[in-house]
Design a protein around this motif. Structure first.
Motif, PDB file in Angstrom:
ATOM      1  N   GLU A 127       0.827  -1.198   0.000  1.00 52.38           N
ATOM      2  CA  GLU A 127       0.000   0.000   0.000  1.00 52.38           C
ATOM      3  C   GLU A 127       0.869   1.260   0.000  1.00 52.38           C
ATOM      4  N   VAL A 128       1.944   1.240   0.780  1.00 49.79           N
ATOM      5  CA  VAL A 128       2.859   2.380   0.802  1.00 49.79           C
ATOM      6  C   VAL A 128       3.603   2.492  -0.521  1.00 49.79           C
ATOM      7  N   ASN A 129       4.009   1.364  -1.071  1.00 50.17           N
ATOM      8  CA  ASN A 129       4.710   1.375  -2.356  1.00 50.17           C
ATOM      9  C   ASN A 129       3.861   2.027  -3.438  1.00 50.17           C
ATOM     10  N   ALA A 130       2.557   1.803  -3.392  1.00 50.95           N
ATOM     11  CA  ALA A 130       1.655   2.380  -4.386  1.00 50.95           C
ATOM     12  C   ALA A 130       1.617   3.903  -4.299  1.00 50.95           C
ATOM     13  N   MET A 131       2.066   4.452  -3.175  1.00 53.26           N
ATOM     14  CA  MET A 131       2.105   5.912  -3.004  1.00 53.26           C
ATOM     15  C   MET A 131       3.362   6.528  -3.601  1.00 53.26           C
ATOM     16  N   GLY A 132       4.302   5.701  -4.058  1.00 52.87           N
ATOM     17  CA  GLY A 132       5.526   6.205  -4.661  1.00 52.87           C
ATOM     18  C   GLY A 132       6.640   6.483  -3.683  1.00 52.87           C
ATOM     19  N   VAL A 133       6.547   5.915  -2.482  1.00 51.68           N
ATOM     20  CA  VAL A 133       7.527   6.127  -1.418  1.00 51.68           C
ATOM     21  C   VAL A 133       8.632   5.082  -1.501  1.00 51.68           C
ATOM     22  N   GLN A 134       9.859   5.455  -1.097  1.00 46.58           N
ATOM     23  CA  GLN A 134      10.979   4.506  -1.102  1.00 46.58           C
ATOM     24  C   GLN A 134      10.783   3.449  -0.021  1.00 46.58           C
ATOM     25  N   ILE A 135      10.804   2.184  -0.416  1.00 46.54           N
ATOM     26  CA  ILE A 135      10.577   1.066   0.493  1.00 46.54           C
ATOM     27  C   ILE A 135      11.910   0.560   1.031  1.00 46.54           C
ATOM     28  N   ASN A 136      11.942   0.274   2.330  1.00 46.83           N
ATOM     29  CA  ASN A 136      13.120  -0.296   2.989  1.00 46.83           C
ATOM     30  C   ASN A 136      12.671  -1.552   3.725  1.00 46.83           C
ATOM     31  N   ILE A 137      13.163  -2.713   3.338  1.00 43.61           N
ATOM     32  CA  ILE A 137      12.696  -3.994   3.888  1.00 43.61           C
ATOM     33  C   ILE A 137      13.754  -4.595   4.805  1.00 43.61           C
ATOM     34  N   ASP A 138      13.300  -5.110   5.963  1.00 40.95           N
ATOM     35  CA  ASP A 138      14.268  -5.549   6.976  1.00 40.95           C
ATOM     36  C   ASP A 138      14.151  -7.018   7.360  1.00 40.95           C
ATOM     37  N   ASN A 139      13.484  -7.862   6.523  1.00 44.29           N
ATOM     38  CA  ASN A 139      13.462  -9.298   6.829  1.00 44.29           C
ATOM     39  C   ASN A 139      13.362 -10.102   5.549  1.00 44.29           C
ATOM     40  N   LEU A 140      13.895 -11.309   5.595  1.00 44.71           N
ATOM     41  CA  LEU A 140      14.014 -12.136   4.396  1.00 44.71           C
ATOM     42  C   LEU A 140      12.661 -12.578   3.855  1.00 44.71           C
ATOM     43  N   SER A 141      11.715 -12.884   4.741  1.00 43.72           N
ATOM     44  CA  SER A 141      10.418 -13.386   4.304  1.00 43.72           C
ATOM     45  C   SER A 141       9.690 -12.360   3.440  1.00 43.72           C
ATOM     46  N   ILE A 142       9.557 -11.143   3.950  1.00 43.17           N
ATOM     47  CA  ILE A 142       8.855 -10.103   3.196  1.00 43.17           C
ATOM     48  C   ILE A 142       9.661  -9.699   1.964  1.00 43.17           C
ATOM     49  N   LEU A 143      10.992  -9.715   2.077  1.00 46.11           N
ATOM     50  CA  LEU A 143      11.835  -9.375   0.930  1.00 46.11           C
ATOM     51  C   LEU A 143      11.555 -10.318  -0.235  1.00 46.11           C
ATOM     52  N   GLU A 144      11.484 -11.602   0.037  1.00 44.19           N
ATOM     53  CA  GLU A 144      11.237 -12.583  -1.021  1.00 44.19           C
ATOM     54  C   GLU A 144       9.833 -12.436  -1.598  1.00 44.19           C
ATOM     55  N   GLN A 145       8.852 -12.238  -0.713  1.00 40.97           N
ATOM     56  CA  GLN A 145       7.482 -12.085  -1.199  1.00 40.97           C
ATOM     57  C   GLN A 145       7.329 -10.818  -2.048  1.00 40.97           C
ATOM     58  N   PHE A 146       7.892  -9.732  -1.572  1.00 45.59           N
ATOM     59  CA  PHE A 146       7.765  -8.463  -2.300  1.00 45.59           C
ATOM     60  C   PHE A 146       8.533  -8.534  -3.616  1.00 45.59           C
ATOM     61  N   GLY A 147       9.739  -9.085  -3.568  1.00 47.30           N
ATOM     62  CA  GLY A 147      10.559  -9.179  -4.773  1.00 47.30           C
ATOM     63  C   GLY A 147       9.930 -10.054  -5.842  1.00 47.30           C
ATOM     64  N   THR A 148       9.249 -11.116  -5.422  1.00 46.45           N
ATOM     65  CA  THR A 148       8.591 -12.017  -6.369  1.00 46.45           C
ATOM     66  C   THR A 148       7.447 -11.316  -7.089  1.00 46.45           C
ATOM     67  N   LYS A 149       6.705 -10.492  -6.344  1.00 45.08           N
ATOM     68  CA  LYS A 149       5.547  -9.815  -6.916  1.00 45.08           C
ATOM     69  C   LYS A 149       5.910  -8.504  -7.618  1.00 45.08           C
ATOM     70  N   HIS A 150       6.982  -7.840  -7.133  1.00 44.16           N
ATOM     71  CA  HIS A 150       7.318  -6.505  -7.645  1.00 44.16           C
ATOM     72  C   HIS A 150       8.819  -6.389  -7.929  1.00 44.16           C
ATOM     73  N   PRO A 151       9.334  -7.175  -8.872  1.00 41.25           N
ATOM     74  CA  PRO A 151      10.785  -7.219  -9.082  1.00 41.25           C
ATOM     75  C   PRO A 151      11.394  -5.921  -9.603  1.00 41.25           C
ATOM     76  N   THR A 152      10.595  -5.054 -10.216  1.00 45.97           N
ATOM     77  CA  THR A 152      11.154  -3.830 -10.792  1.00 45.97           C
ATOM     78  C   THR A 152      11.126  -2.637  -9.823  1.00 45.97           C
ATOM     79  N   VAL A 153      10.457  -2.781  -8.696  1.00 47.34           N
ATOM     80  CA  VAL A 153      10.335  -1.664  -7.739  1.00 47.34           C
ATOM     81  C   VAL A 153      11.669  -1.421  -7.041  1.00 47.34           C
ATOM     82  N   PRO A 154      12.134  -0.184  -6.972  1.00 41.35           N
ATOM     83  CA  PRO A 154      13.381   0.103  -6.255  1.00 41.35           C
ATOM     84  C   PRO A 154      13.225  -0.184  -4.758  1.00 41.35           C
ATOM     85  N   VAL A 155      14.114  -1.019  -4.224  1.00 38.76           N
ATOM     86  CA  VAL A 155      14.019  -1.447  -2.828  1.00 38.76           C
ATOM     87  C   VAL A 155      15.339  -1.199  -2.118  1.00 38.76           C
ATOM     88  N   CYS A 156      15.237  -0.746  -0.874  1.00 33.93           N
ATOM     89  CA  CYS A 156      16.397  -0.649   0.010  1.00 33.93           C
ATOM     90  C   CYS A 156      16.340  -1.817   0.985  1.00 33.93           C
TER      91      CYS A 156
END
Length: 406
Positions: free
Chosen positions: A102-131
């Motif tokens: 939901e925050v990503n849809a607002m155009g805000v820079q995302i910073n992820i701090d755990n492997l589980s969410i990182l893998e889930q987010f990366g699988t669904k949104h591989p082109t989104v810039p992530v920290c």
């Protein structure tokens, strides 16, 4: 600010009262940017959890800062205050994938701090810039509650999990643009900070297309006269040199990011409270004020010290007082503290009340939250009204009459 200004504000707006000095916030911002002036690309993201009043956010925005947020609600407040989405960083902990999306849809820079969410987010949104937030396993900070980079911390991805992290990035083809760390608050020894920075540099080497490195913050500020603090100027000199050298080694000019919260607003804040009662017992003199840990919980929660002055009679003979609140708990602000002689009706001023003070306030004992005032250009401007009884009832739903009979 002078005592006469604070007393005038207490008279004008009532008490308890939070007051913030805009000039001090500006000077702290200038001090930090000057310390790192040798870095070509510097970005300051204000950690708004320290003090999230919209007027304060707008003030800091005008200085040129971005925002560090930790919840979707903080993101919404930042947008409401006029920050562009690309000026907001979102570094949550323990939130759902749905909130991150939901925050990503607002155009805000995302910073992820755990492997589980990182893998889930990366699988669904591989082109989104992530920290990625790493945990450098560096124990730093003035209290265990604010030391967040040690091995048992819930924050960040352990540097020992780097192979797993790299495998997720490779498998999902994620767009990693930044590496982030935050070791804790009240860090005094800059060598600890520099040591953690080397860990961040080592991790950064594993990624080819970074745009920035985020070093968090945690600078210690003085809490009392002659107190020690982080030597920002020395840190700026040493870290700038090392960061510039790393950029040369990396083959690209990266942006250096800091997330100061306490450093910017702590010393700018004053908390004013009236003395309700002076109570003498067999061994202690209590000064009971019209406040408690519902307004200022840091001394009870962190064991933090706030310098307390009797601004009504600053030149009176000093005596020892235990300053306590009116909450039906043990809410002691200070034990046996030397303060100018206190009388009932005097106004006490708590220093360093800008960070993690109002932002942690509550309605415990059904007490109202106090007003907030911004002191700017020699005038006090109300930026939050004191609550009233209607505020306590605002979201409560009375029991229906039919259900009230049992």
């Amino acid at each position: 600010m002078q005592a006469k200004d604070l007393l005038q504000l207490a008279e004008q707006f009532g008490n308890p009262l939070y007051v913030y000095d805009a000039e001090k916030i500006q000077s702290q911002y200038n001090r930090l940017t000057k310390a790192f002036s040798k870095v070509d690309k510097l970005r300051i993201n204000y950690a708004m959890k320290a003090l999230s009043n919209v007027a304060i956010l707008q003030l800091i925005k005008e200085m040129g800062a971005g925002l560090d947020t930790v919840s979707i609600q903080e993101v919404l407040l930042g947008l409401h205050a006029g920050y562009a989405p690309d000026k907001i960083f979102y570094t949550p902990n323990g939130v759902s994938l749905e909130e991150i999306e939901e925050v990503n849809a607002m155009g805000v820079q995302i910073n992820i701090d755990n492997l589980s969410i990182l893998e889930q987010f990366g699988t669904k949104h591989p082109t989104v810039p992530v920290c990625i937030r790493i945990n450098p396993h560096v124990m730093a900070g003035g209290n265990t509650n604010i030391s967040v980079g040690h091995i048992d911390s819930k924050f960040g991805i352990s540097i020992h999990q780097l192979p797993h992290l790299l495998r997720i990035v490779e498998n999902t083809k994620m767009n990693i643009v930044g590496i982030h760390m935050h070791t804790g608050s009240d860090i005094l020894d800059i060598e600890v900070f520099l040591y953690a920075a080397e860990i961040l540099f080592d991790v950064a080497k594993k990624f080819k297309n970074l745009e920035f490195l985020d070093f968090g913050s945690g600078f210690k500020v003085p809490y009392k006269k002659d107190d020690i603090e982080t030597d920002i100027e020395e840190l700026g000199k040493k870290l700038s040199k090392r960061f510039n050298a790393f950029c040369t080694e990396y083959g690209k000019d990266l942006t250096l990011i800091f997330e100061p919260g306490k450093f910017l607003v702590s010393e700018a804040g004053f908390f004013l409270a009236k003395v309700n009662v002076v109570k003498q017992t067999t061994s202690t003199v209590f000064a009971g004020i019209d406040s408690g840990f519902n307004h200022l919980i840091r001394p009870m929660f962190y064991g933090s010290q706030h310098h307390i002055e009797n601004i009504s009679h600053p030149k009176g003979k000093e005596r020892f007082y235990s300053v306590v609140g009116y909450i039906c708990e043990t809410d002691t602000f200070a034990n046996n503290r030397r303060i100018s002689e206190i009388k009932e009706g005097d106004i006490l001023c708590f220093r360093n009340a800008g960070a993690y003070c109002f932002s942690m306030a509550s309605n415990y004992n059904s007490r109202y939250k106090p007003a907030e005032v911004l002191w700017i250009n020699g005038e006090g401007h109300l930026i939050r009204k004191q609550e009233n009884f209607e505020d306590l009832l605002k979201n409560q739903i009375p029991l229906p009459i039919a259900a009230a009979t049992v």
